[in-house]
Design a protein around this motif. Sequence first.
Motif, mmCIF file in Angstrom:
data_model
loop_
_atom_site.group_PDB
_atom_site.id
_atom_site.type_symbol
_atom_site.label_atom_id
_atom_site.label_comp_id
_atom_site.label_asym_id
_atom_site.label_seq_id
_atom_site.Cartn_x
_atom_site.Cartn_y
_atom_site.Cartn_z
ATOM 1 N N VAL A 165 0.843 -1.194 0.000
ATOM 2 C CA VAL A 165 0.000 0.000 0.000
ATOM 3 C C VAL A 165 0.880 1.247 0.000
ATOM 4 N N CYS A 166 0.667 2.079 -1.009
ATOM 5 C CA CYS A 166 1.375 3.360 -1.133
ATOM 6 C C CYS A 166 0.435 4.466 -0.693
ATOM 7 N N LYS A 167 0.834 5.248 0.323
ATOM 8 C CA LYS A 167 -0.025 6.267 0.911
ATOM 9 C C LYS A 167 0.553 7.655 0.668
ATOM 10 N N ARG A 168 -0.344 8.573 0.276
ATOM 11 C CA ARG A 168 0.028 9.986 0.177
ATOM 12 C C ARG A 168 -0.696 10.750 1.273
ATOM 13 N N PHE A 169 0.080 11.356 2.190
ATOM 14 C CA PHE A 169 -0.514 12.087 3.290
ATOM 15 C C PHE A 169 -0.703 13.564 2.925
ATOM 16 N N ALA A 170 -1.388 14.280 3.805
ATOM 17 C CA ALA A 170 -1.757 15.669 3.507
ATOM 18 C C ALA A 170 -0.546 16.559 3.298
ATOM 19 N N ASN A 171 0.589 16.233 3.931
ATOM 20 C CA ASN A 171 1.806 17.046 3.775
ATOM 21 C C ASN A 171 2.666 16.569 2.611
ATOM 22 N N ASN A 172 2.096 15.681 1.764
ATOM 23 C CA ASN A 172 2.769 15.130 0.583
ATOM 24 C C ASN A 172 3.910 14.170 0.923
ATOM 25 N N SER A 173 3.987 13.745 2.176
ATOM 26 C CA SER A 173 4.919 12.662 2.495
ATOM 27 C C SER A 173 4.332 11.354 1.975
ATOM 28 N N ILE A 174 5.205 10.448 1.571
ATOM 29 C CA ILE A 174 4.805 9.199 0.943
ATOM 30 C C ILE A 174 5.319 8.031 1.782
ATOM 31 N N VAL A 175 4.450 7.053 2.006
ATOM 32 C CA VAL A 175 4.808 5.874 2.785
ATOM 33 C C VAL A 175 4.368 4.624 2.038
ATOM 34 N N ILE A 176 5.236 3.619 2.013
ATOM 35 C CA ILE A 176 4.885 2.325 1.433
ATOM 36 C C ILE A 176 4.914 1.285 2.545
ATOM 37 N N GLN A 177 3.856 0.468 2.639
ATOM 38 C CA GLN A 177 3.732 -0.522 3.697
ATOM 39 C C GLN A 177 3.310 -1.868 3.124
#
Length: 227
Positions: A88-100
Amino acid sequence: MKYILISLLIVLSLNVGKIAAFNARFTFNSFVRDPPPASNVTVNATWVFIREVNVTLVRMTISNLQSSQYAALGLGQNQSMGEAHVFVCKRFANNSIVIQRFINPEGHHPPVPAGSEQGGVFTPLPSKFIDGNVICQFSLSDFAPETLKQLDTLRPLSPTAKYHPLFAVGRLNSTGDAQYHNGREPQSSLVQLNENQNLMFRENATKPFAAHSMTKNKKNTGIFLHE
């Protein structure tokens, strides 16, 4: 005169109450709002298998993914959204990106976090928001040999096993978890992690998918970002 003053005070107090209530609603609607549903999202998933070290490098390039939304790549034992290894690739409100990494065992249960016991070591690589595109990258390595085939449950991830690619897009909730997916697509083709792949998913905005609860061989070795 006294009656007139009392009447004016009553009218004024009622008007002030209305104005206050209107401002409260305006403030709430302006700052507390769910992100719009993901639409017209395109996911290009590619991976390169490096035989010398038995490592698979995976890159997801996602277009039109809004803040507080996610896109997921699944590798399923069948074409259902269950019994799958999910990234799962997530884009948060501050445009930081996380892959889990997750697994989706036993049908359509919500995905749960996965570790190396589910097959291979998952290592997040530099992932960024660049020029309107979300780029998520990770590697899979150190796969243990399969000693037992479990036919009734999700088997550990293997570079030699054949999987149906699964794609999903949707919203994140206030805690950053996948809320539900409003776009999903299983594919009938089969892929392996030890073969180079180039896969594409396009969400059809004119024919949206139903929402569901959540609470070949193309060589390209120069596609990965570095810090």
